[in-house]
Scaffold this motif. Structure first.
Motif, PDB file in Angstrom:
ATOM      1  N   TRP A 155     117.531  -7.820 -91.805  1.00 21.03           N
ATOM      2  CA  TRP A 155     116.229  -7.484 -92.441  1.00 21.03           C
ATOM      3  C   TRP A 155     114.920  -8.303 -91.845  1.00 21.03           C
ATOM      4  CZ3 TRP A 155     113.084 -11.452 -95.253  1.00 21.03           C
ATOM      5  CH2 TRP A 155     112.019 -10.977 -95.803  1.00 21.03           C
ATOM      6  N   TYR A 156     113.913  -7.691 -91.606  1.00 19.08           N
ATOM      7  CA  TYR A 156     112.716  -8.401 -90.856  1.00 19.08           C
ATOM      8  C   TYR A 156     111.466  -8.264 -91.901  1.00 19.08           C
ATOM      9  CZ  TYR A 156     110.544  -3.876 -89.681  1.00 19.08           C
ATOM     10  OH  TYR A 156     110.212  -2.483 -89.663  1.00 19.08           O
ATOM     11  N   VAL A 157     110.600  -9.101 -91.806  1.00 16.73           N
ATOM     12  CA  VAL A 157     109.384  -8.976 -92.310  1.00 16.73           C
ATOM     13  C   VAL A 157     108.196  -9.457 -91.102  1.00 16.73           C
ATOM     14  CG1 VAL A 157     109.407 -11.038 -93.281  1.00 16.73           C
ATOM     15  CG2 VAL A 157     107.726  -9.282 -94.166  1.00 16.73           C
ATOM     16  N   LYS A 158     106.919  -8.513 -91.213  1.00 17.25           N
ATOM     17  CA  LYS A 158     105.973  -9.177 -90.186  1.00 17.25           C
ATOM     18  C   LYS A 158     104.818  -8.871 -90.890  1.00 17.25           C
ATOM     19  CE  LYS A 158     107.631  -6.270 -86.914  1.00 17.25           C
ATOM     20  NZ  LYS A 158     107.724  -5.755 -85.559  1.00 17.25           N
ATOM     21  N   ALA A 159     103.723  -9.689 -90.434  1.00 19.98           N
ATOM     22  CA  ALA A 159     102.379  -9.651 -90.956  1.00 19.98           C
ATOM     23  C   ALA A 159     101.461 -10.046 -89.880  1.00 19.98           C
ATOM     24  CB  ALA A 159     102.289 -10.459 -92.111  1.00 19.98           C
ATOM     25  N   LEU A 160     100.247  -9.365 -89.822  1.00 19.08           N
ATOM     26  CA  LEU A 160      98.885  -9.654 -88.926  1.00 19.08           C
ATOM     27  C   LEU A 160      97.800  -9.717 -89.746  1.00 19.08           C
ATOM     28  CD1 LEU A 160      98.450  -8.713 -85.456  1.00 19.08           C
ATOM     29  CD2 LEU A 160      96.754  -8.185 -87.192  1.00 19.08           C
ATOM     30  N   TYR A 161      97.091 -10.643 -89.403  1.00 16.43           N
ATOM     31  CA  TYR A 161      95.558 -10.768 -89.716  1.00 16.43           C
ATOM     32  C   TYR A 161      94.853 -10.980 -88.548  1.00 16.43           C
ATOM     33  CZ  TYR A 161      90.969 -11.892 -91.609  1.00 16.43           C
ATOM     34  OH  TYR A 161      89.780 -12.004 -92.050  1.00 16.43           O
ATOM     35  N   ASN A 162      93.683 -10.106 -88.384  1.00 16.60           N
ATOM     36  CA  ASN A 162      92.842 -10.249 -87.201  1.00 16.60           C
ATOM     37  C   ASN A 162      91.425 -10.070 -87.726  1.00 16.60           C
ATOM     38  OD1 ASN A 162      92.683 -10.346 -83.985  1.00 16.60           O
ATOM     39  ND2 ASN A 162      91.149  -8.761 -84.641  1.00 16.60           N
ATOM     40  N   ARG A 163      90.287 -10.910 -87.153  1.00 19.27           N
ATOM     41  CA  ARG A 163      88.912 -10.961 -87.710  1.00 19.27           C
ATOM     42  C   ARG A 163      88.364 -10.897 -86.214  1.00 19.27           C
ATOM     43  NH1 ARG A 163      85.365 -11.117 -92.143  1.00 19.27           N
ATOM     44  NH2 ARG A 163      83.490 -12.327 -91.381  1.00 19.27           N
ATOM     45  N   ARG A 164      87.302  -9.952 -86.107  1.00 16.18           N
ATOM     46  CA  ARG A 164      86.526  -9.726 -84.992  1.00 16.18           C
ATOM     47  C   ARG A 164      85.015  -9.720 -85.553  1.00 16.18           C
ATOM     48  NH1 ARG A 164      83.921  -5.209 -83.039  1.00 16.18           N
ATOM     49  NH2 ARG A 164      85.507  -3.673 -83.718  1.00 16.18           N
ATOM     50  N   GLU A 165      84.450 -10.573 -85.021  1.00 11.28           N
ATOM     51  CA  GLU A 165      82.792 -10.732 -85.247  1.00 11.28           C
ATOM     52  C   GLU A 165      82.106 -10.414 -83.943  1.00 11.28           C
ATOM     53  OE1 GLU A 165      81.569 -14.220 -86.916  1.00 11.28           O
ATOM     54  OE2 GLU A 165      83.094 -14.072 -88.631  1.00 11.28           O
ATOM     55  N   SER A 166      81.425  -9.282 -83.956  1.00  4.34           N
ATOM     56  CA  SER A 166      80.680  -8.996 -82.440  1.00  4.34           C
ATOM     57  C   SER A 166      79.235  -8.505 -82.887  1.00  4.34           C
ATOM     58  CB  SER A 166      81.519  -7.598 -81.769  1.00  4.34           C
ATOM     59  OG  SER A 166      81.868  -6.537 -82.817  1.00  4.34           O
ATOM     60  N   VAL A 167      78.534  -8.308 -81.721  1.00  3.45           N
ATOM     61  CA  VAL A 167      77.155  -8.141 -81.834  1.00  3.45           C
ATOM     62  C   VAL A 167      76.719  -7.110 -80.727  1.00  3.45           C
ATOM     63  CG1 VAL A 167      74.672  -9.068 -81.501  1.00  3.45           C
ATOM     64  CG2 VAL A 167      76.624 -10.337 -82.621  1.00  3.45           C
ATOM     65  N   ASN A 168      75.986  -6.061 -81.005  1.00  2.00           N
ATOM     66  CA  ASN A 168      75.165  -5.357 -80.294  1.00  2.00           C
ATOM     67  C   ASN A 168      73.763  -5.539 -80.206  1.00  2.00           C
ATOM     68  OD1 ASN A 168      77.891  -3.583 -80.872  1.00  2.00           O
ATOM     69  ND2 ASN A 168      77.338  -3.495 -78.836  1.00  2.00           N
ATOM     70  N   GLN A 169      72.854  -5.351 -79.264  1.00  2.00           N
ATOM     71  CA  GLN A 169      71.411  -5.729 -79.172  1.00  2.00           C
ATOM     72  C   GLN A 169      70.915  -4.345 -78.421  1.00  2.00           C
ATOM     73  OE1 GLN A 169      69.709  -9.576 -78.794  1.00  2.00           O
ATOM     74  NE2 GLN A 169      68.570  -8.742 -77.243  1.00  2.00           N
ATOM     75  N   ALA A 170      69.738  -3.934 -78.968  1.00  2.00           N
ATOM     76  CA  ALA A 170      68.942  -2.864 -78.370  1.00  2.00           C
ATOM     77  C   ALA A 170      67.285  -3.270 -78.253  1.00  2.00           C
ATOM     78  CB  ALA A 170      69.173  -1.570 -78.986  1.00  2.00           C
ATOM     79  N   ALA A 171      66.806  -2.509 -77.764  1.00  2.00           N
ATOM     80  CA  ALA A 171      65.307  -2.843 -77.535  1.00  2.00           C
ATOM     81  C   ALA A 171      64.668  -2.685 -78.979  1.00  2.00           C
ATOM     82  CB  ALA A 171      64.667  -2.005 -76.598  1.00  2.00           C
ATOM     83  N   PRO A 172      63.366  -3.239 -79.146  1.00  2.00           N
ATOM     84  CA  PRO A 172      62.890  -3.182 -80.470  1.00  2.00           C
ATOM     85  C   PRO A 172      62.731  -1.418 -80.930  1.00  2.00           C
ATOM     86  CG  PRO A 172      61.593  -4.787 -79.240  1.00  2.00           C
ATOM     87  CD  PRO A 172      62.766  -4.028 -78.473  1.00  2.00           C
ATOM     88  N   GLU A 173      63.063  -1.201 -82.056  1.00  2.00           N
ATOM     89  CA  GLU A 173      63.282   0.161 -82.383  1.00  2.00           C
ATOM     90  C   GLU A 173      61.863   1.032 -82.176  1.00  2.00           C
ATOM     91  OE1 GLU A 173      65.974   1.674 -85.498  1.00  2.00           O
ATOM     92  OE2 GLU A 173      64.124   1.898 -86.576  1.00  2.00           O
TER      93      GLU A 173
END
Length: 963
Positions: free
Chosen positions: A341-359
């Protein structure tokens, strides 16, 4: 369904029937010797667990050592470096705010990293983790149809198996271009820590990585725990010379007409003249003289020219910052000698940023936003900042002769750049049982599995605007005064004239959310049915059930239609599928005059979808071991891809395409003049904005894409070189591939549709494209449908050479090559799409030849490598840049992106301390090769999916300690 698909389906079904009389013959055959239990070998590309099946299909394995050699910190970056990989999203795409929403409803995927095989698109590649499907991305802006590889920490990966062949009969939907199976680390005893730091030679783009692993193996159980943290810092476009302008070598000519000072195109009712003017530099309270109708002016305005355009590039990012943290664990327990018998678990957190010129704020019908509040704006003469002394009216309710506002383009740099911050959480929990049993001297393998995964994301957008509030602030001051919080807006002055009080009224914080969920159950059985004269007839079968759920909820401001940026509507949908598959490996010949072994593989899968019904796919393959030195193999497979939640249920949204209007003067093709006039384009029309808003959306009547895939190849291991003076072992692999996709889910390429509309005047292309009275496109409808046909073929040619060990150490050479000989894509009416081998288009390319040459070296405790990555020459249209020296061949309207070669170097030493300390230093792009200039790419003059961005050397140091 096409005849050729019927033929294959029939062939697979007949093959199953033919196995029955063979069984009767086998009943009388002599019994084989007592079976010896084999190790359970699961090879990507077959469901039969048997060591002899290896090599039946072309599978490329990326080992842990291969991963460490790259110096990369992202699973997506590693897979995208394979020669068979096409253009796919990665952290070099500064997506949010610039590209808008793709037609499939998946959103912009900001901060994610995907994989594309054979240039067929990321959604036509199936991603597995330990043989189980991985959840698709959400990324906050839509319901994705592809997997974000940044949701899988690199620290947990033992190896990556890439099947470069269609495999829907074995794995179901999405496996048209191939399968990426990520095998996690399992048998690990002790603990390890790995830390790495790197940065570009310019001192930016710093990356920091730390991985922890701990494992324990007992008599009846084992446990593995892993933790990973990765931080990637930004690289600004302003910090690289090539990316400081929209199109390198052209200055601001290709910049935006929405400028900090403002551009104003209107007709004055008093003089009847049409003005296209912008304030002089420094005129914060400009004076306007209506009697000066020409371009020789003494007031505070001058006629707008390309020199006035706004350079948006320095505000963009070449590498977007990303911070990822992940935890993973799996535990296995032997219930008996034959089951676990097996059990597996994962948690992943990503924080990212994009930037564009003033709208930018575009108002009036020539703004092309598609937003009625902007296109039909009314600006009161009583606005305290209106210098023109007249109402500026673009309302449809106003008689056409009195509509006098055509375009206002204002870039409020006072509000700062657009910043898009993503927070993405991924959960995975899986459990199951597996085991073996013996029947009649044969060993059988079984497993049952249950898993649930969830990818949810939130995106917060700073720096955008509320177009409804802009309209109130520009309209009747009495209405503004009666509206709580409203402050009259000054879009007429220069930089700095929009105050914080004005911004507080028009600049909200926008929050979008989305999620993708996948629940799956699988059960599989594999073993030998009985013996045939040439060997045992092997068999695998299984059942699967999956449930998909997805939703996208934009900010209420967006839903209400008040968002000044890219509009979109909520999306929500779900469906489930039940499947049954079976696979046979039939030995046809063994140890005869025709060779050592000939096997026939047969596979079939029936899928029942709640959205469109049933679909059967089949696969046939031959594996001929001619001699110990030579293996020949071929496969022919049917494939399909079910439409995704976004493609089925996606609501109206928009993307901003960079398009060249064929009717913009001077005409590139003068013969189109009469057609342009018939389309309502007046004389003297010039396209104001290269970005044209295109509206798209899902289609609930979509049917699955279908595909035929064919491969043929050989593996040759010349015996005369084995253990010789020049080689310990040499292997040569050659594979020909061909994929044909019919009913591809796509929209017609927007530029192609526009060109064909002007050229043919056919409603097939012109329906949905509308123009304002000025001639500017103010509506462009571009919907998904089953209309496309894609055909591609090519060759993989690989060489693996291990040299004998000498006083200088041990050398191993891996040389992998992919040659694309054909790529054809067709849309509605059979028109050819612009993609083809050797051509750069739409921020992506299909090189005719990509190559990776690796030399591995080791001597005692030292080790090192030299990696050469080569991309062949590409061509692109110069477009409007045809008149600039940066266009390499103006006569043919062609720019050449020269062949590009990168060199990566690595050197390390193993210290005999504790259970091993390994210190590694490396530099990627050691000879400081810059990516070639791309004139057709949307941002920064780079193709971020084909070349190393941002250019320059990248060095790194890594330490790995086992204890």
């Amino acid at each position: 369904m096409k005849l050729r698909r019927n033929r294959l389906t029939t062939a697979v079904q007949l093959s199953f029937l033919l196995a029955l009389p063979m069984a009767a013959v086998a009943q009388d055959a002599p019994q084989a010797q007592e079976a010896v239990t084999l190790d359970r070998v699961q090879v990507t590309g077959t469901r039969i667990k048997k060591a002899e099946i290896e090599g039946q299909v072309p599978v490329q394995t990326v080992t842990r050592e291969d991963i460490e050699r790259t110096g990369l910190n992202s699973l997506g970056d590693i897979v995208q470096a394979l020669t068979a990989s096409g253009s796919a999203l990665n952290t070099r795409f500064n997506s949010s705010g610039n590209f808008g929403f793709p037609p499939d409803g998946s959103g912009v995927g900001a901060g994610s990293a995907q994989v594309d095989l054979r240039h067929l698109g990321a959604k036509r590649v199936l991603v597995l983790v330990d043989g189980m499907r991985w959840v698709n991305e959400s990324s906050a802006s839509g319901v994705g149809a592809a997997t974000d590889l940044n949701t899988i920490p690199l620290a947990i990966v033992d190896r990556i198996e890439v099947l470069e062949d269609g495999a829907s009969a074995l794995y179901g939907s999405d496996a048209i271009a191939g399968v990426v199976n990520i095998i996690t680390r399992r048998d690990f005893d002790g603990a390890s820590v790995s830390v790495q730091y790197g940065e570009y030679e310019a001192g930016d783009g710093e990356t920091t990585k730390a991985d922890l692993a701990w494992g324990w193996n007992g008599e009846r159980s084992n446990l593995f725990l892993g933790a990973s943290y990765t931080e990637q810092e930004r690289v600004s476009s302003a910090d690289r010379e090539q990316s400081r302008f929209p199109v390198p070598g052209t200055g601001v000519t290709f910049g935006s007409s929405a400028t900090p000072t403002g551009r104003f195109v209107f007709r004055h009712p008093g003089t009847g003249a049409t003005y296209n003017i912008t304030p002089n530099t420094g005129a914060s309270n400009p004076r306007f003289d209506a009697t000066q109708t020409g371009c020789t002016r003494t007031d505070d305005y001058h006629c707008f020219t390309d020199a006035d355009r706004f350079n948006f590039s320095p505000f963009n990012l070449l590498v977007t910052p990303s911070e990822r943290a992940g935890l993973f664990g799996q535990f296995r327990f032997d219930l008996s000698e034959n089951s676990s018998w097996y059990v597996k678990a994962l948690y992943n957190r990503r924080e990212s940023v994009n930037q564009a010129a003033p709208e930018p704020i575009f108002l009036g019908p020539s703004g092309g936003t598609g937003n009625p509040l902007a296109d039909n704006i009314f600006i009161s003469r009583n606005n305290p900042f209106n210098p023109f002394g007249i109402d500026l009216d673009a309302r449809l309710t106003t008689p056409p002769a009195q509509r006098n506002l055509f375009l206002i383009g204002r870039r409020p740099i006072e509000g700062g750049p657009r910043v898009f911050m993503q927070e993405v959480d991924t959960w995975y929990v899986g459990t199951g049982f597996e085991g073996i049993f013996d029947v009649g001297g044969s060993t059988w393998f079984w497993d049952v599995n249950l898993a649930h995964s969830d990818n949810s994301a939130e995106q917060t957008n700073y720096g955008s605007y509320n177009i409804r509030n802009i309209g109130i602030a520009l309209g009747d001051p009495a209405v503004c005064a009666a509206t709580p919080g409203c402050t009259p807006l000054n879009i007429f002055g220069g930089p700095g004239t929009i105050t914080q009080a004005m911004l507080a009224w028009i600049q909200p914080v926008v929050r979008d959310r989305s999620a993708n969920k996948l629940t799956q159950f699988t059960a599989n059985l594999s073993g030998d049915l009985f013996s045939l004269p040439a060997g045992p007839l092997s068999f695998a079968a299984g059942v699967e059930h999956r449930r998909y759920e997805g939703w996208y909820q934009p900010d209420p401001l967006t839903v209400a239609g008040f968002y000044n940026g890219v509009p979109s509507k909520p999306t929500s949908g779900e469906y489930d599928v039940s499947e049954l598959y079976t696979e046979f490996n039939v030995p046809l010949m063994a140890d005869s005059a025709w060779g050592k072994k000939l096997d026939l593989s047969i596979a079939g899968r029936y899928s029942d979808y709640s959205t469109f019904g049933g679909e059967f796919t089949g696969k046939l393959g031959l594996r001929w071991q001619v001699a110990d030195e030579l293996l020949l193999r071929t496969t022919f497979a049917e494939g399909f891809r079910a439409p995704s939640i976004g493609e089925l249920f996606g609501s109206d949204s928009r993307f901003d395409a960079v398009l060249a209007d064929p009717c913009s003067e001077p005409l590139a093709d003068p013969s189109l003049l009469s057609n342009c006039r018939a389309l309502g384009v007046p004389a003297g029309f010039q396209q104001a904005n290269p970005q044209i808003s295109v509206t798209t959306g899902g289609n609930r009547n979509l049917q699955p894409e279908t595909a035929d895939s064919f491969t043929a190849g050989l593996v040759w291991s010349p015996g005369f070189l084995e253990d010789s003076a020049v080689a310990e072992r040499v292997d040569v692999e050659v594979t020909f591939y061909r994929h044909t996709i019919t009913g591809a889910i796509q929209a017609v390429d927007a530029q192609t549709q526009l060109n064909l509309c002007v050229r043919t005047m056919s409603p097939l292309y012109c329906d949905g494209i509308t123009r304002a009275s000025t001639g500017a496109i103010n509506g462009f409808n571009n919907r998904l449908t089953n209309l496309g046909v894609i055909k591609t073929d090519g060759w993989d040619v690989d060489l693996f050479w291990t040299l004998p060990e000498s006083r200088l150490g041990k050398l191993r050479v891996d040389w992998r090559n992919t040659f694309v000989t054909r790529y054809e894509a067709y849309g509605a009416g059979g028109q050819r799409q612009p993609q083809r081998p050797g051509v750069e288009v739409n921020n992506s390319a299909i090189p005719e030849w990509t190559s990776t040459f690796v030399v591995d070296w080791s001597r005692e405790n030292w080790f090192g490598s030299w990696t050469v990555r080569h991309i062949s020459e590409l061509r692109e249209a110069c477009g409007r840049a045809i008149n600039f020296p940066v266009c390499s061949n103006p006569a043919l309207n062609r720019n050449v992106l020269p062949e590009t070669t990168y060199h990566d170097l690595q050197l390390g030493y193993n210290f005999e301390w504790l259970r091993g300390l390994k210190v590694t230093a490396g530099v990627n792009n050691a000879f400081d090769k810059d990516p070639p200039i791309c004139l057709s790419c949307s941002l920064n003059g780079y193709d971020a999916s084909t070349y190393d961005i941002p250019g320059g050397r990248f060095w790194y140091l890594r330490a790995d300690l086992r204890f």
